[in-house]
Design an enzyme around this catalytic site. Structure first.
Site, PDB file in Angstrom:
ATOM      1  N   ASP A 332       0.855  -1.186   0.000  1.00 50.14           N
ATOM      2  CA  ASP A 332       0.000   0.000   0.000  1.00 50.14           C
ATOM      3  C   ASP A 332       0.896   1.243   0.000  1.00 50.14           C
ATOM      4  OD1 ASP A 332      -2.888   1.100   0.575  1.00 50.14           O
ATOM      5  OD2 ASP A 332      -1.549   2.172   1.958  1.00 50.14           O
ATOM      6  N   LEU A 333       0.637   2.140  -0.962  1.00 50.48           N
ATOM      7  CA  LEU A 333       1.458   3.341  -1.048  1.00 50.48           C
ATOM      8  C   LEU A 333       1.095   4.316   0.069  1.00 50.48           C
ATOM      9  CD1 LEU A 333       1.512   4.096  -4.899  1.00 50.48           C
ATOM     10  CD2 LEU A 333       3.076   2.696  -3.548  1.00 50.48           C
ATOM     11  N   ASP A 375      -4.401   2.527  -4.551  1.00 47.08           N
ATOM     12  CA  ASP A 375      -2.940   2.572  -4.408  1.00 47.08           C
ATOM     13  C   ASP A 375      -2.402   1.269  -3.825  1.00 47.08           C
ATOM     14  OD1 ASP A 375      -3.972   2.803  -1.895  1.00 47.08           O
ATOM     15  OD2 ASP A 375      -2.832   4.590  -1.312  1.00 47.08           O
TER      16      ASP A 375
END
Length: 452
Positions: A332-333, A375
């Site tokens: 996960d960004l 994301d």
């Protein structure tokens, strides 16, 4: 020729001696020779200007006048209608049913002229004149009736022939211009017959492929399926049908997809083979593949999507090598929402593409990177030697993702929270592995710890 003329002289001389002819044998032989020559197909073609359908009246007149002069001179004027029927029958065969009307009219003219010659004393008759007139009239009536019947029969035959030719021409045009290729194979897959449509469908001339093994044109990867289809349709017996798709090579070397329907007509004496109807379905197949790819991949990054990731993970677990692990990374960004809100969706999309490229660059060639949505990304690692190796890779990826991204001249910086889960058993459940990886990623993001 001399023997032929000699034979005619002997016949006419015999008729003269027996009182059956009133003409000089020499003159009669000459007239008979002229009549036969004038009635010959070669002379008739010359009169017709090289064609047997031209100048019908002229050709019939020449033949009938010759016969009338010959018969009247011999004293047989009442037999002119019979000769006219024989002549007309031949001409109808040469020129068609349309010549029957001219034949009937000319028959009437020469019959009346012959009898008029007898009445005028220009010729004699071997029977009394009144009988000669009666025989001529009855002969003329019968001749006209016979000519009409022969003509009608010939017209019906011509109409049937024309209809058959038209049907054949239509069928030929349909076969030649069809987008489908029809071929007949023997039990060994050799081509025994193929439609002319092969020219515009695949670029081959029919003679180029006759006698060849159909499989030499099939893509090597598709030959087993094509062979299996042939074996199945043969084993199915008379009337059995099989349909399959395979790639075949065009003359220009290009590979095209074809849908082939095979039907077993080996027992049909009119066919004696396997009938194949082949249709080019390349565009449909490409569209199908494009739709299938679109359904399984992310439109922005081109990576496999969540559904495809689940499918590939489920396939990877049973193939796990003994002593090695299958690992799943959930990524996960961190900070993506701030970049997207500050600089807009275009920059956010560019960041996702750049992040995918950087993640892909940090994985091995056999590893599979997927985008789950938003994301979030996932990576499937097969054949990992140990948990330590997974941890080392996670550390490398985390470090790489902290490096700045330059997007259209603008520098942005984000991070990545990466959770991992491993399985060392082919019996491991893919759904459980996903849940564990997701939980691990959540824990990393919020600074807690979880058990692997």
């Amino acid at each position: 020729m001399i023997l032929y003329v000699g034979a005619m002289f002997l016949v006419t001389h015999a008729f003269y001696r027996w009182g059956l002819s009133m003409a000089s044998p020499i003159v009669m032989t000459g007239l008979l020779a002229l009549f036969l020559a004038g009635s010959h197909e070669r002379w008739q073609r010359l009169l017709g200007g090289g064609h047997m359908h031209n100048r019908i009246v002229l050709r019939l007149a020449v033949a009938n006048v010759g016969a009338a002069v010959m018969m009247t001179y011999a004293g047989w004027s009442f037999m002119v209608p019979a000769w006219a029927v024989l002549i007309a029958s031949v001409h109808i065969g040469w020129s068609g049913a349309r010549s029957r009307l001219a034949a009937g009219a000319i028959t009437a003219v020469v019959t009346l002229a012959a009898q008029a010659a007898v009445h005028a004393g220009l010729a004699a008759s071997i029977i009394p004149l009144k009988y000669s007139d009666g025989a001529a009239i009855w002969g003329l009536l019968l001749a006209v009736t016979a000519l009409n019947n022969v003509g009608v029969s010939a017209a019906s035959g011509e109409e049937a022939t024309a209809a058959l030719h038209q049907a054949e021409a239509r069928f030929r045009a349909l076969v030649e211009k069809s987008s489908d290729v029809v071929a007949v194979l023997d039990a060994n897959a050799h081509i025994t017959l193929i439609s002319p449509a092969i020219r515009h469908v695949a670029g081959w001339e029919p003679d180029d492929v006759l006698g060849l093994d159909r499989m030499v044109f099939v893509h090597p990867d598709d030959v087993p399926a094509a062979r299996a289809a042939l074996d199945e349709v043969i084993a199915g017996g008379d009337g059995a049908e099989v349909r399959f798709e395979s790639r075949s090579r065009r003359r220009d070397g290009a590979w095209r997809w074809y849908e082939t329907t095979m039907r077993n007509l080996l027992a049909d004496p009119a066919v004696g083979g396997i009938v194949c109807n082949e249709r080019d379905v390349t565009e449909r197949r490409l569209l199908h593949d494009e739709l299938a790819h679109a359904a399984a991949h992310d439109g922005l990054t081109g990576l496999p999507n969540r559904t495809e990731m689940s499918r590939r993970l489920a396939a990877a677990l049973p193939d796990a090598r003994p002593g090695h692990l299958v690992a799943l990374l959930y990524i996960d960004l961190d900070g993506f929402k701030g970049v997207n809100d500050a600089y807009g969706h275009a920059t956010g999309d560019a960041l996702l593409v750049a992040a995918a490229e950087r993640l892909r660059g940090g994985l091995r060639a056999e590893d599979e990177l997927c985008r789950l949505g938003g994301d979030e990304f996932a990576a499937i690692l097969s054949g990992v030697p140990s948990v330590r190796a997974v941890d080392d890779l996670v550390a490398e990826l985390s470090g790489a993702m902290r490096l700045p991204f330059v997007l259209s001249g603008r520098t942005v910086q984000v991070g990545a929270s990466i959770g991992s889960a491993t399985a060392d058993s082919a019996a491991a459940d893919a759904t459980v592995l996903v849940e564990r990886a997701d939980t691990a990623m959540y824990a990393v993001k919020h600074g807690t710890t979880v058990s692997r």
